[in-house]
Design a protein around this motif. Sequence first.
Motif, PDB file in Angstrom:
ATOM      1  N   ASN A  45     -39.936  13.022  16.662  1.00 37.50           N
ATOM      2  CA  ASN A  45     -40.996  13.149  17.927  1.00 37.50           C
ATOM      3  C   ASN A  45     -41.067  14.595  18.160  1.00 37.50           C
ATOM      4  N   GLY A  47     -42.620  15.890  19.989  1.00 41.05           N
ATOM      5  CA  GLY A  47     -41.936  16.440  21.477  1.00 41.05           C
ATOM      6  C   GLY A  47     -44.064  16.676  22.200  1.00 41.05           C
ATOM      7  N   GLY A  84     -39.583  19.460  24.463  1.00 33.43           N
ATOM      8  CA  GLY A  84     -39.075  17.859  24.922  1.00 33.43           C
ATOM      9  C   GLY A  84     -38.368  17.143  22.407  1.00 33.43           C
ATOM     10  N   SER A  85     -38.896  18.845  21.538  1.00 32.94           N
ATOM     11  CA  SER A  85     -39.022  17.667  20.633  1.00 32.94           C
ATOM     12  C   SER A  85     -37.985  17.219  20.534  1.00 32.94           C
TER      13      SER A  85
END
Length: 161
Positions: A45, A47, A84-85
């Motif tokens: 992810n 993010g 948000g990674s």
Amino acid sequence: MRKYFLLSAVALLATTSANATTDYAEVTAKATIEVAGTMECFDFNWGTIVVKQNNAASKVIAVDKSDFLPAVPEYSGDVLYVSGSDISGCMHSSVEGGTVNVSSDTIELKGSKNTSNTLLMSNIRYYKKSRTRLMGLAELDIPPSVVADTYSGSFTVSFVY
């Protein structure tokens, strides 16, 4: 006489082909199949990546800076920030003595609104982070004037032991 000559010639030809030799061989076909188990891997992810409007080509790189923390993204170009990674890792009962393989070291991430919009994820690699964990690292190339969208793609990580 001519009739007997023709019959003799036909008989001679028939005799010659009757003495022909034919060779043959039996061939064995073989395949070995192994059934892979599964291991738990977390999504790669990147993010939320915020870039300047009409951005220049930019890059986000997952870098492992510590033995204790997960990989964090570094960025360049017109990337303003990344939040948000959660960079990928895989869990296995033991990663000692095995080999990590990735199905491709480069994949395209396609936009969910328009699949002709793409990002390029490259230099994908996994290494042994601990006795039971594999860590994933990669680079994400963001093209100039990127379109706001959610981009995704997939690849396979395998561990052979």
